[in-house]
Motif scaffolding. Structure first.
Motif, PDB file in Angstrom:
ATOM      1  N   ASP A  30      -6.860   4.294 -11.764  1.00  0.00           N
ATOM      2  CA  ASP A  30      -5.737   3.749 -10.641  1.00  0.00           C
ATOM      3  C   ASP A  30      -6.368   2.390 -10.016  1.00  0.00           C
ATOM      4  O   ASP A  30      -5.433   1.333  -9.959  1.00  0.00           O
ATOM      5  CB  ASP A  30      -5.543   4.671  -9.641  1.00  0.00           C
ATOM      6  N   GLU A  38      -4.845  -1.692 -10.392  1.00  0.00           N
ATOM      7  CA  GLU A  38      -4.941  -2.458  -9.388  1.00  0.00           C
ATOM      8  C   GLU A  38      -5.436  -3.942  -9.720  1.00  0.00           C
ATOM      9  O   GLU A  38      -5.278  -5.088  -9.200  1.00  0.00           O
ATOM     10  CB  GLU A  38      -5.146  -2.065  -8.035  1.00  0.00           C
ATOM     11  N   ASP A  77      -3.480  -5.910 -11.849  1.00  0.00           N
ATOM     12  CA  ASP A  77      -2.368  -6.595 -11.257  1.00  0.00           C
ATOM     13  C   ASP A  77      -2.697  -7.771 -10.434  1.00  0.00           C
ATOM     14  O   ASP A  77      -2.199  -8.615  -9.851  1.00  0.00           O
ATOM     15  CB  ASP A  77      -1.685  -5.417 -10.521  1.00  0.00           C
ATOM     16  N   PRO A 125       0.663  -9.646 -11.126  1.00  0.00           N
ATOM     17  CA  PRO A 125       1.633  -8.708 -10.170  1.00  0.00           C
ATOM     18  C   PRO A 125       3.057  -8.721 -10.452  1.00  0.00           C
ATOM     19  O   PRO A 125       3.688  -7.806  -9.988  1.00  0.00           O
ATOM     20  CB  PRO A 125       1.484  -9.614  -8.635  1.00  0.00           C
ATOM     21  N   ARG A 151      -1.864 -11.356  -4.215  1.00  0.00           N
ATOM     22  CA  ARG A 151      -2.088  -9.994  -4.555  1.00  0.00           C
ATOM     23  C   ARG A 151      -3.599 -10.068  -4.424  1.00  0.00           C
ATOM     24  O   ARG A 151      -4.195  -8.989  -4.255  1.00  0.00           O
ATOM     25  CB  ARG A 151      -1.590  -9.677  -6.062  1.00  0.00           C
ATOM     26  N   ARG A 153      -7.839  -2.968  -0.940  1.00  0.00           N
ATOM     27  CA  ARG A 153      -8.002  -2.242  -2.155  1.00  0.00           C
ATOM     28  C   ARG A 153      -9.137  -2.097  -2.528  1.00  0.00           C
ATOM     29  O   ARG A 153      -9.904  -0.701  -2.866  1.00  0.00           O
ATOM     30  CB  ARG A 153      -6.854  -2.607  -3.140  1.00  0.00           C
ATOM     31  N   PRO A 164       5.129  -5.684  -5.638  1.00  0.00           N
ATOM     32  CA  PRO A 164       4.460  -6.097  -6.640  1.00  0.00           C
ATOM     33  C   PRO A 164       3.176  -6.936  -5.978  1.00  0.00           C
ATOM     34  O   PRO A 164       2.090  -7.131  -6.654  1.00  0.00           O
ATOM     35  CB  PRO A 164       5.256  -7.301  -7.123  1.00  0.00           C
ATOM     36  N   LEU A 165       3.122  -7.422  -4.758  1.00  0.00           N
ATOM     37  CA  LEU A 165       2.074  -7.889  -4.278  1.00  0.00           C
ATOM     38  C   LEU A 165       0.815  -6.958  -3.425  1.00  0.00           C
ATOM     39  O   LEU A 165      -0.128  -7.200  -3.058  1.00  0.00           O
ATOM     40  CB  LEU A 165       2.423  -8.900  -3.179  1.00  0.00           C
ATOM     41  N   ARG A 199       9.765  -8.850 -10.312  1.00  0.00           N
ATOM     42  CA  ARG A 199       9.184  -7.869 -10.904  1.00  0.00           C
ATOM     43  C   ARG A 199      10.320  -6.756 -11.396  1.00  0.00           C
ATOM     44  O   ARG A 199      10.140  -6.147 -12.458  1.00  0.00           O
ATOM     45  CB  ARG A 199       8.252  -7.109  -9.851  1.00  0.00           C
TER      46      ARG A 199
END
Lengths: 235, 235
Positions: free
Chosen positions: A103, A107, A110, A114, A131, A139, B114-115, B131
């Motif tokens: 997972d 991220e 991304d 994004p 992001r 995150r 998306p962010l 997205r």
């Protein structure tokens, strides 16, 4: 048995988590798509109209089995090569942690994509910046703080205790990758995750891993993989 | 044995893939966080400083085991409740497909986020629109086309052949969710995936699933879950 690993030939990507496990185990394997006509063979297997065609690389041929999805491959390899417990409880726990790493890998990817994997980074620079900021604010501390806490509390040198598992190899790769992609941010952040950094150092020092990293089998990080160094995202 | 499922009490989310398996199996379970003091119990287990604290819900208590990660829970439940083969090859194949569904679920979620998951949709409307467009142009056809192809080629009524597995239940949920979140787009797209739609209909008709869907145990779709109906993203 000689394993056949199928993965994109010019990046570490998700294939790297499998390579690290095979290398640590000293397993005999071919990295098929890096050999002549290997890409053709790989694409053919994905387009098969019978059997168990994988959705995407990496996948591993082990005798008659063709196993796809990184964490699933590691689940298969782990208990066979001493990289995970054989008993169900331990096996599920290590797999659970690997799925959490997976997972996190999405991220990380991304941060530079994004708006989705099918557009270029150059077409999504501004959202990527947002992001990436969010990733480092929320995150990365959440995921790596979780593994840090496991390392603090289990009384061992590895994430699940006294024995190395494939999750430890994957966490090594996460640290390496974040150092490559975000040298500035990671430098500051490493102070918060001393246990994870120590774990990384213990993995680097292992003989099979050391030999692998120094070999041409280890592909260098580059801007086609999961971890990409884009200066704008590192500040 | 009575299972205890731990998941956010007001959404289907990832917990729903587990609920569907438990319901189809007719298993005895408590949906703990929906009971009094259940949320407190759930948070406590995640903050535990020993044992195997999960990173996030859903997780399942099965006797002494606490199992996290949706696909890992299904791996555990599947072979115990006739929702996956017991033999290794079949077990790995079904799990591999579930992990592919899990990847798709992340991409569905990212159409409105998306962010990143820690910002509100309202703060990312424009990138969400981009997205979502990309999702429907590239990603939904790729993922659902893959499952459509499996259904075409295996000669059976279910994704892996003649027997229902937990992957079929998850694909039912995907169709339901996409219909909820993107009614216009999905209406047009369903023409391309007749086999997946048929599969959905076969799952709906199963007695245990039918009873579950009509019960208060099934939480309605809403704008806090994976599948969110935002008009701007459906055109």
């Amino acid at each position: 048995m000689r394993y056949e690993l199928y993965y994109w030939p010019s990046i570490q990507g998700r294939g790297e988590y499998v390579r690290l496990a095979l290398e640590e185990a000293g397993a005999d394997y071919a990295d098929v798509a890096r050999t002549e006509r290997g890409m053709t063979a790989m694409m053919k297997m994905m387009e098969a109209r019978s059997g168990a065609p994988p959705f995407a690389p990496p996948f591993l041929r082990a005798g008659k089995l063709v196993i796809g999805q990184t964490a699933n491959i590691l689940l298969y390899l782990g208990s066979r090569h001493g990289l995970a417990p054989k008993a169900e409880a331990g096996k599920l726990w290590v797999h659970q942690l690997q799925l959490t790493v997976a997972d996190f890998v999405v991220e990380i990817h991304d941060t530079h994509h994004p708006l989705g994997p099918s557009l270029y980074y150059e077409d999504q620079r501004a959202p990527a910046k947002k992001r990436a900021d969010e990733f480092w604010r929320e995150r990365a501390p959440k995921y790596l703080g979780y593994f840090e806490r496991l390392l603090e509390n289990n009384g061992g040198s590895y994430v699940t205790g006294r024995r190395l598992t494939y999750v430890d190899l994957s966490l090594f790769q996460i640290v390496e990758g974040l150092r490559y992609a975000f040298p500035q941010r990671m430098k500051a952040f490493e102070r918060d995750i001393p246990g994870v950094v120590d774990l990384h150092d213990r993995v680097v020092a292992r003989l099979n891993i050391k030999a692998y990293l120094a070999s041409p089998r280890r592909i260098a990080f580059n801007e086609d993989g999961i971890f990409r160094r884009y200066k704008a995202l590192d500040i």
